[in-house]
Scaffold this active site. Structure first.
Site: not given
Length: 225
Positions: A52, A55-56
């Site tokens: 992701c 997300c990261d």
């Protein structure tokens, strides 16, 4: 849960030892990221391997990252990463991307993006964290190593729909619902990553669950139960 039946207005949920009955059923079985299945993928998950970018990605601002895949998800995530990472290398096993041409045209215009065609990742390497990927050219069989701080894998997802395989699904196999999370079967609702939608994150799954819970209450009231 081994299987699900609907008898009259009730759903019967069969487990190994017990059967449960209910007027409503909420499916929230999620989806799994497809894995590369190479050495280092599991070992470095959370230490440079991610599925992701939203997300990261911020953890790797101004660093070198690799994106693996050639579909819409991979190219869109690579576009996002190109805005925060120092350099982005996109590795694809074929000589042409499967993503929409308009998206491919945009990624080709990014000066900090390198496109590697006809290549597969054979291993993810590092010590405490990821330091690179070993690649093989599928045409020449040449082996090389790409230095990187992170590996973002986008080779598809598999929704967990085995228990409700007969529900209406989109072209990717995700369950189709209306805005109330209702499926094509009355009383059967769906929420989370298994549902057809444009973004799969915790915040969208929680939203689905809240809407579904409210919709379940409304549905039961119509049954006068």
């Amino acid at each position: 849960v081994n299987s699900i039946d609907k008898i009259g207005e009730k759903f019967i949920v069969h487990t190994k030892n017990i059967e449960y009955s209910s007027y409503c059923l909420l499916i929230a079985t999620g989806a799994e990221h497809k894995k590369l299945g190479v050495t280092g993928e599991t070992e470095f998950y959370g230490r440079g391997v991610s599925y992701c970018a939203v997300c990261d990605g911020p953890f790797f601002r101004n660093k070198d990252v690799v994106v693996i895949g050639g579909g819409d998800s991979a190219i869109n995530e690579a576009l996002y990463l190109s805005s925060i990472a120092k350099n982005v290398t996109v590795i694809h096993r074929r000589n042409k991307f499967r993503a929409a041409q308009s998206t491919v045209d945009r990624i080709k215009q990014k000066e900090n993006v390198t496109l590697m065609y006809d290549s597969v990742v054979k291993e993810i390497v590092g010590s405490a964290v990821v330091t690179g990927v070993v690649t093989e050219n599928v045409e020449t069989k040449a082996i090389s190593e790409v230095k990187t701080d992170a590996v973002f894998v986008f080779v598809g997802m598999s929704p967990k729909t085995g228990l409700v395989s007969t529900l209406n699904k989109d072209n990717s196999g995700y369950i189709v619902t209306d805005e109330k999370m209702q499926t094509n079967v009355p009383g059967l609702f769906c929420a989370g990553d298994v549902r057809s939608k444009p973004l799969r994150q915790i915040v969208t799954a929680v939203s689905d669950g809240a809407v579904a819970a409210h919709s379940v209450e409304e549905y039961i009231q119509t049954l006068n139960k």
